[in-house]
Write a protein that holds these residues in place. Sequence first.
Motif, short mmCIF file in Angstrom:
data_model
loop_
_atom_site.label_atom_id
_atom_site.label_comp_id
_atom_site.label_asym_id
_atom_site.label_seq_id
_atom_site.Cartn_x
_atom_site.Cartn_y
_atom_site.Cartn_z
N ASN A 1 0.81 -1.22 0.00
CA ASN A 1 0.00 0.00 0.00
C ASN A 1 0.84 1.26 0.00
OD1 ASN A 1 -2.26 -1.63 0.04
ND2 ASN A 1 -2.65 -1.34 2.21
N LEU A 2 1.99 1.24 0.68
CA LEU A 2 2.85 2.42 0.73
C LEU A 2 3.37 2.82 -0.65
CD1 LEU A 2 4.78 1.74 4.05
CD2 LEU A 2 3.18 3.61 3.59
N ALA A 3 3.36 1.87 -1.60
CA ALA A 3 3.79 2.19 -2.97
C ALA A 3 2.89 3.24 -3.62
CB ALA A 3 3.80 0.92 -3.81
N TYR A 4 1.68 3.44 -3.08
CA TYR A 4 0.74 4.39 -3.66
C TYR A 4 0.83 5.78 -3.04
CZ TYR A 4 -1.05 0.26 -5.87
OH TYR A 4 -1.17 -0.88 -6.63
N VAL A 5 1.62 5.95 -1.99
CA VAL A 5 1.79 7.27 -1.36
C VAL A 5 2.44 8.21 -2.38
CG1 VAL A 5 3.00 8.56 0.45
CG2 VAL A 5 1.87 6.40 0.99
N GLY A 6 1.88 9.40 -2.51
CA GLY A 6 2.40 10.39 -3.45
C GLY A 6 1.85 10.25 -4.86
N THR A 7 0.88 9.37 -5.04
CA THR A 7 0.29 9.19 -6.37
C THR A 7 -1.20 9.51 -6.35
OG1 THR A 7 -0.19 6.84 -6.04
CG2 THR A 7 1.96 7.37 -6.96
N GLN A 8 -1.69 9.88 -7.51
CA GLN A 8 -3.14 10.10 -7.66
C GLN A 8 -3.78 8.72 -7.70
OE1 GLN A 8 -4.65 12.75 -10.74
NE2 GLN A 8 -6.36 11.35 -11.04
N VAL A 9 -4.70 8.50 -6.78
CA VAL A 9 -5.32 7.19 -6.66
C VAL A 9 -6.81 7.23 -6.96
CG1 VAL A 9 -3.61 6.31 -5.04
CG2 VAL A 9 -5.63 7.51 -4.18
N MET A 10 -7.30 8.42 -7.31
CA MET A 10 -8.74 8.55 -7.51
C MET A 10 -9.04 9.65 -8.52
SD MET A 10 -11.44 9.86 -4.60
CE MET A 10 -10.67 8.77 -3.45
N GLN A 11 -9.98 9.38 -9.39
CA GLN A 11 -10.62 10.39 -10.23
C GLN A 11 -12.06 9.93 -10.41
OE1 GLN A 11 -8.77 11.68 -13.87
NE2 GLN A 11 -10.57 12.81 -14.52
N ALA A 12 -12.96 10.56 -9.64
CA ALA A 12 -14.35 10.13 -9.60
C ALA A 12 -15.26 11.21 -10.17
CB ALA A 12 -14.75 9.81 -8.16
N PRO A 13 -16.17 10.86 -11.07
CA PRO A 13 -17.12 11.83 -11.62
C PRO A 13 -18.13 12.28 -10.57
CG PRO A 13 -17.11 9.80 -12.91
CD PRO A 13 -16.27 9.56 -11.70
N GLN A 14 -18.55 13.52 -10.68
CA GLN A 14 -19.57 14.06 -9.78
C GLN A 14 -20.92 13.53 -10.21
OE1 GLN A 14 -19.75 18.35 -9.47
NE2 GLN A 14 -20.66 18.21 -7.43
N VAL A 15 -21.69 13.04 -9.22
CA VAL A 15 -23.01 12.47 -9.51
C VAL A 15 -24.13 13.25 -8.85
CG1 VAL A 15 -22.13 10.14 -9.92
CG2 VAL A 15 -22.82 10.82 -7.60
N GLY A 16 -23.80 14.24 -8.08
CA GLY A 16 -24.77 15.07 -7.40
C GLY A 16 -24.05 16.16 -6.64
N PRO A 17 -24.79 17.06 -6.02
CA PRO A 17 -24.13 18.10 -5.24
C PRO A 17 -23.28 17.48 -4.13
CG PRO A 17 -26.46 18.60 -5.54
CD PRO A 17 -26.24 17.20 -6.01
N ASN A 18 -22.00 17.84 -4.11
CA ASN A 18 -21.07 17.37 -3.08
C ASN A 18 -20.91 15.86 -3.03
OD1 ASN A 18 -20.71 20.08 -2.16
ND2 ASN A 18 -22.64 19.92 -1.09
N GLN A 19 -21.10 15.17 -4.17
CA GLN A 19 -20.97 13.72 -4.18
C GLN A 19 -20.34 13.23 -5.48
OE1 GLN A 19 -24.46 10.93 -3.99
NE2 GLN A 19 -23.54 10.52 -1.98
N TRP A 20 -19.40 12.29 -5.34
CA TRP A 20 -18.69 11.71 -6.46
C TRP A 20 -18.67 10.20 -6.29
CZ3 TRP A 20 -17.60 15.87 -3.53
CH2 TRP A 20 -17.45 17.10 -4.16
#
Length: 148
Positions: free
Chosen positions: A86-105
């Motif tokens: 899991n530490l291999a992912y520190v410092g990397t972008q791990v998420m890009q989620a589309p918005q599906v509603g106000p304040n929610q992705w």
Amino acid sequence: MHLLKTTFLVGSLIAAVSMPAFAQEQAVDPAAEPAATEGEAAAPGPEGTFMDEYGTSFTFSLCGEAGTDLCGLLVTLEGESATEENLAYVGTQVMQAPQVGPNQWQGSLEAGGISAQATITQTGPDTIEIEGCRAAILCQTLAYHRVQ
């Protein structure tokens, strides 16, 4: 509990880096949200660094073509989830989620061969909750509080 947290975190980490889990993306018009009235400050958006009770933190920013997707960079990883894999992912972008509603992705997280569906909700000006689910029944929600 350790299995659920590890499953959620690993799933959360790589979520939307690959592909959104939900094909039913809904376009959200940022202009449709009410503007702050004169003398009233606008509520802070999801941009910033947020940390959970274990010390794991993410920096979130709006991204994507329309600027409404939520991207997450894993900043620190603490506790039992801080395995070498899991530490291999520190410092990397791990998420890009589309918005599906106000304040929610919503998106799919994948890390180390494990994937999970995630719903990210800004529940207050300084709080974001991430619900991660595997196999649609193993779900856990973690609250993250703004530190920057």
